[in-house]
Design a protein around this motif. Sequence first.
Motif, PDB file in Angstrom:
ATOM      1  N   GLU A  35      44.274  49.200  50.659  1.00  0.00           N
ATOM      2  CA  GLU A  35      44.609  48.066  49.801  1.00  0.00           C
ATOM      3  C   GLU A  35      43.536  46.981  49.894  1.00  0.00           C
ATOM      4  O   GLU A  35      43.112  46.411  48.893  1.00  0.00           O
ATOM      5  CB  GLU A  35      45.969  47.491  50.176  1.00  0.00           C
ATOM      6  N   THR A  38      40.496  48.127  48.033  1.00  0.00           N
ATOM      7  CA  THR A  38      40.721  48.075  46.593  1.00  0.00           C
ATOM      8  C   THR A  38      40.590  46.649  46.080  1.00  0.00           C
ATOM      9  O   THR A  38      39.977  46.401  45.029  1.00  0.00           O
ATOM     10  CB  THR A  38      42.113  48.627  46.241  1.00  0.00           C
ATOM     11  N   MET A  39      41.145  45.688  46.802  1.00  0.00           N
ATOM     12  CA  MET A  39      41.048  44.285  46.397  1.00  0.00           C
ATOM     13  C   MET A  39      39.593  43.824  46.362  1.00  0.00           C
ATOM     14  O   MET A  39      39.189  43.059  45.474  1.00  0.00           O
ATOM     15  CB  MET A  39      41.847  43.406  47.363  1.00  0.00           C
ATOM     16  N   ALA A  42      37.987  45.299  43.165  1.00  0.00           N
ATOM     17  CA  ALA A  42      38.552  44.951  41.860  1.00  0.00           C
ATOM     18  C   ALA A  42      37.749  43.843  41.178  1.00  0.00           C
ATOM     19  O   ALA A  42      37.397  42.841  41.816  1.00  0.00           O
ATOM     20  CB  ALA A  42      40.003  44.510  42.019  1.00  0.00           C
ATOM     21  N   THR A  46      41.977  38.391  42.750  1.00  0.00           N
ATOM     22  CA  THR A  46      42.973  38.876  43.705  1.00  0.00           C
ATOM     23  C   THR A  46      43.197  37.780  44.753  1.00  0.00           C
ATOM     24  O   THR A  46      42.395  36.848  44.864  1.00  0.00           O
ATOM     25  CB  THR A  46      42.483  40.155  44.412  1.00  0.00           C
ATOM     26  N   HIS A 149      45.468  50.018  38.851  1.00  0.00           N
ATOM     27  CA  HIS A 149      46.176  49.216  39.852  1.00  0.00           C
ATOM     28  C   HIS A 149      47.281  50.038  40.492  1.00  0.00           C
ATOM     29  O   HIS A 149      47.467  50.018  41.706  1.00  0.00           O
ATOM     30  CB  HIS A 149      46.752  47.956  39.191  1.00  0.00           C
ATOM     31  N   HIS A 156      53.597  40.853  39.520  1.00  0.00           N
ATOM     32  CA  HIS A 156      52.365  40.968  40.296  1.00  0.00           C
ATOM     33  C   HIS A 156      51.171  40.309  39.592  1.00  0.00           C
ATOM     34  O   HIS A 156      50.083  40.254  40.155  1.00  0.00           O
ATOM     35  CB  HIS A 156      52.032  42.445  40.567  1.00  0.00           C
ATOM     36  N   ASP A 171      49.302  42.915  45.132  1.00  0.00           N
ATOM     37  CA  ASP A 171      49.821  44.218  45.573  1.00  0.00           C
ATOM     38  C   ASP A 171      49.012  45.395  45.067  1.00  0.00           C
ATOM     39  O   ASP A 171      49.396  46.094  44.129  1.00  0.00           O
ATOM     40  CB  ASP A 171      51.287  44.377  45.181  1.00  0.00           C
ATOM     41  N   TRP A 172      47.903  45.670  45.754  1.00  0.00           N
ATOM     42  CA  TRP A 172      46.978  46.729  45.368  1.00  0.00           C
ATOM     43  C   TRP A 172      47.157  47.988  46.207  1.00  0.00           C
ATOM     44  O   TRP A 172      46.247  48.818  46.286  1.00  0.00           O
ATOM     45  CB  TRP A 172      45.545  46.206  45.488  1.00  0.00           C
ATOM     46  N   GLY A 175      46.371  51.235  44.353  1.00  0.00           N
ATOM     47  CA  GLY A 175      45.119  51.307  43.609  1.00  0.00           C
ATOM     48  C   GLY A 175      44.401  52.635  43.815  1.00  0.00           C
ATOM     49  O   GLY A 175      44.238  53.089  44.950  1.00  0.00           O
ATOM     50  N   ASP A 183      49.254  51.914  33.866  1.00  0.00           N
ATOM     51  CA  ASP A 183      49.209  50.481  34.140  1.00  0.00           C
ATOM     52  C   ASP A 183      49.799  49.682  32.983  1.00  0.00           C
ATOM     53  O   ASP A 183      50.574  48.741  33.192  1.00  0.00           O
ATOM     54  CB  ASP A 183      47.758  50.031  34.372  1.00  0.00           C
TER      55      ASP A 183
END
Length: 259
Positions: A35, A38-39, A42, A46, A149, A156, A171-172, A175, A183
């Motif tokens: 997570e 992923t953030m 992205a 975030t 996502h 979210h 909330d990733w 992802g 999505d």
Amino acid sequence: MDEIEVVVAHAERATVRVGDIFLKMDADQSRLDREIETMRMAPVPTPHILWHQPPVLALAALDGRPLGRLGEPSTASAAAWAAAGGAIRELHDATPPSWQGASVDGLAARLDTECAWLLENAVLPTDLVTRNRRIAETALRPWTPVFMHGDLQVDHVFVEQITDEVTGVLDWSEGAPGDAMYDLATLAIGHPEHLDDILAGYGAGHGADHGADHGADVDRGVIRAWWSYRGLTSARWLLEHGFDPDSPGCEFAVLRAQM
């Protein structure tokens, strides 16, 4: 600060708010590590990561407010919903994560298992499950993987009330490379009246109810199919973790509306 707010808590994860800090605890450390990665990848806003000390991740609160909540009418403007669609397009246009996403075979197996459980336990009428399963199966087709996502629930996505800009996406944990339509479907589930606004921001025309919108590869039939899939496959988890999918406007209402 005079209290701690429990945002969500169940056997797998818990999130509490302490002032302007959210503490997210996850029993699966690899999921929390993914997570965080992923953030960082992205291309959309975030929450700021304050610190990470396993099994806890500390995040700064986002500005703005949620786009809406499942089961409640959204007070956000059409422009805010369109801005959310634009943020999703930016995400989907980015290079997907390197790890493996869900496969069509795996998703089909999950649909089989969850529909069998719903019928064996008489959770929903047979015709409701059967009809929605037929709809859901149309989503299980080949797709070109995008940066997905994976759990883009309406609460979210945070937007600024005055400017209608997206201030952040939460909330990733899900992802991964996946289907863009999933999505879009997740954001619009329970709020179908805002699907046109989302697609306007995403870059899709209104198009027909079935088939792709030219230029943006948006298929409304597949979006609706994912609504059925999500309602059928999430029911057992929700019930086992203390949530009620039969609340007004929630998953079971979506399944009934598909009839």
